[in-house]
Design an enzyme around this catalytic site. Structure first.
Site, PDB file in Angstrom:
ATOM      1  N   LYS A 199     -98.360 -38.555 -40.827  1.00  0.00           N
ATOM      2  CA  LYS A 199     -99.594 -37.917 -40.334  1.00  0.00           C
ATOM      3  C   LYS A 199     -99.641 -38.048 -38.827  1.00  0.00           C
ATOM      4  O   LYS A 199     -99.383 -39.120 -38.270  1.00  0.00           O
ATOM      5  CB  LYS A 199    -100.800 -38.601 -40.958  1.00  0.00           C
ATOM      6  CG  LYS A 199    -102.137 -38.194 -40.372  1.00  0.00           C
ATOM      7  CD  LYS A 199    -103.251 -38.644 -41.263  1.00  0.00           C
ATOM      8  CE  LYS A 199    -104.269 -39.458 -40.523  1.00  0.00           C
ATOM      9  NZ  LYS A 199    -105.460 -39.734 -41.302  1.00  0.00           N
TER      10      LYS A 199
HETATM   11  C1  R5P Z   1    -106.972 -42.502 -39.007  1.00  0.00           C
HETATM   12  O1  R5P Z   1    -106.024 -42.663 -39.678  1.00  0.00           O
HETATM   13  C2  R5P Z   1    -108.338 -42.361 -39.500  1.00  0.00           C
HETATM   14  O2  R5P Z   1    -108.666 -43.453 -40.233  1.00  0.00           O
HETATM   15  C3  R5P Z   1    -108.574 -41.082 -40.249  1.00  0.00           C
HETATM   16  O3  R5P Z   1    -107.997 -41.102 -41.514  1.00  0.00           O
HETATM   17  C4  R5P Z   1    -108.041 -39.908 -39.483  1.00  0.00           C
HETATM   18  O4  R5P Z   1    -108.370 -40.052 -38.148  1.00  0.00           O
HETATM   19  C5  R5P Z   1    -108.482 -38.580 -40.023  1.00  0.00           C
HETATM   20  O5  R5P Z   1    -109.823 -38.424 -39.856  1.00  0.00           O
HETATM   21  P1  R5P Z   1    -110.408 -37.441 -38.741  1.00  0.00           P
HETATM   22  O6  R5P Z   1    -110.104 -36.063 -39.212  1.00  0.00           O
HETATM   23  O7  R5P Z   1    -111.866 -37.741 -38.704  1.00  0.00           O
HETATM   24  O8  R5P Z   1    -109.723 -37.760 -37.444  1.00  0.00           O
END
Ligand code: R5P
Length: 296
Positions: A209
């Site tokens: 990711k």
């Molecule tokens: C990072 O791994 C965070 O914990 C979230 O899972 C990630 O940032 C995705 O969330 P957002 O779309 O709010 O950035």
């Protein structure tokens, strides 16, 4: 066993159809780089990535493990059941899942498996493995998420967390999702994401990711496993959909979106609009029209 099946001498029953015109043993697995994975691993990956589209929409609501209750995540027990049907994967901590999310939705789970610091310390990069493999199995995790902080003083610690999780996951057929974290010291450049996504894949993670960036097509091409793109800070809905559309068009295999869904004026309509881009080839403009048409 039927009598006909125990005959071990003589010809094969001419009535049996072995469909010789179709090459035997072929499987076209739909997840990038995973042709040689074991059956259990592929089964879990298929819960994450829809076989029809080859993509996934993860709903990220793991923010509380660092920040406490983020805006929009005050009542997980109300929010998450209302969005469950619109997404493929719950990305969350075990504490949130066990206390606030009924297990009958039968969704894939990307289990947040690192822990160790909060916003109170001002530095969130110092983490350790926060979930035993046995508990990940008990939670029926479809993958285990590990944050990495490359380019910081905690680089070695977080990459150690990653490889230990990959080893544990490989023992039981559970994929690891390596997350590229960005922070004050870390540039969000194509070079940074190209390097870090490749490192995570080479260390054995089955899914990566990261954030969307310029030249994302090259970042995705250089990463031998699927990349899912994080949503990041809240944007106006049309801009968030454009970001999702560009990411998918340029090679992302899914979105892992949190704030841009649960902080939207209508989270359900937003989740559905993002799913249209991820799974149904909608453009950003079509998805935004869909959002406007369906939002309450
Ligand atoms: C990072 O791994 C965070 O914990 C979230 O899972 C990630 O940032 C995705 O969330 P957002 O779309 O709010 O950035």
């Amino acid at each position: 066993m039927a009598e006909a099946d125990v005959k071990v001498r003589g010809e094969i029953d001419p009535e049996k159809d072995f469909q010789l015109s179709i090459p035997a043993g072929r499987t076209n697995f739909h997840v990038k780089g995973m042709d040689n994975a074991d059956w259990g691993m592929k089964d879990r990956l298929s819960r994450i990535f829809q076989p029809k589209s080859g993509r996934t929409l993860m709903l990220a609501f793991d923010h509380g493990y660092i920040t406490g209750a983020s805006t929009g995540l005050e009542r997980l027990d109300i929010l998450i059941p209302s969005l469950a049907e619109d997404i493929d994967v719950f990305m969350a901590t075990r504490g949130a899942l066990r206390t606030c999310v009924p297990p009958m939705f039968n969704k894939a789970v990307a289990l947040r498996c690192t822990a160790g610091s909060t916003v109170l310390s001002g530095d969130v990069t110092d983490e350790t493995i926060g979930v035993d493999i046995e508990d990940a199995i008990r939670m029926n995790a479809s993958c285990m998420a590990v944050q990495t902080f490359m380019g910081t003083a905690d680089e070695k610690t977080s990459l150690t967390n990653l490889v230990r999780t990959v080893d544990a996951g490989n023992r039981y057929g559970i994929p690891t999702l390596g997350v590229v974290a960005v922070g004050k010291q870390m540039a969000r450049s194509p070079h940074f994401f190209s390097l870090t996504t490749r490192v995570i894949a080479e260390l054995g993670a089955q899914i990566v990711k990261c954030y969307y960036c310029e030249d994302f097509e090259k970042v995705a091409a250089g990463c031998p496993v699927p990349i899912v793109v994080a949503g990041g800070k809240k944007l106006p809905e049309d801009q968030a959909l454009t970001m999702a559309y560009r990411a998918i068009s340029e090679g992302a295999c899914g979105m892992d979106m949190g704030r841009n869904i649960f902080q939207a004026p209508d989270p359900k309509a937003m989740a559905r609009a993002v799913a249209k881009i991820v799974h149904e080839e909608y453009t950003d403009k079509e998805a935004y029209e869909y959002y406007l048409d369906t939002k309450k």
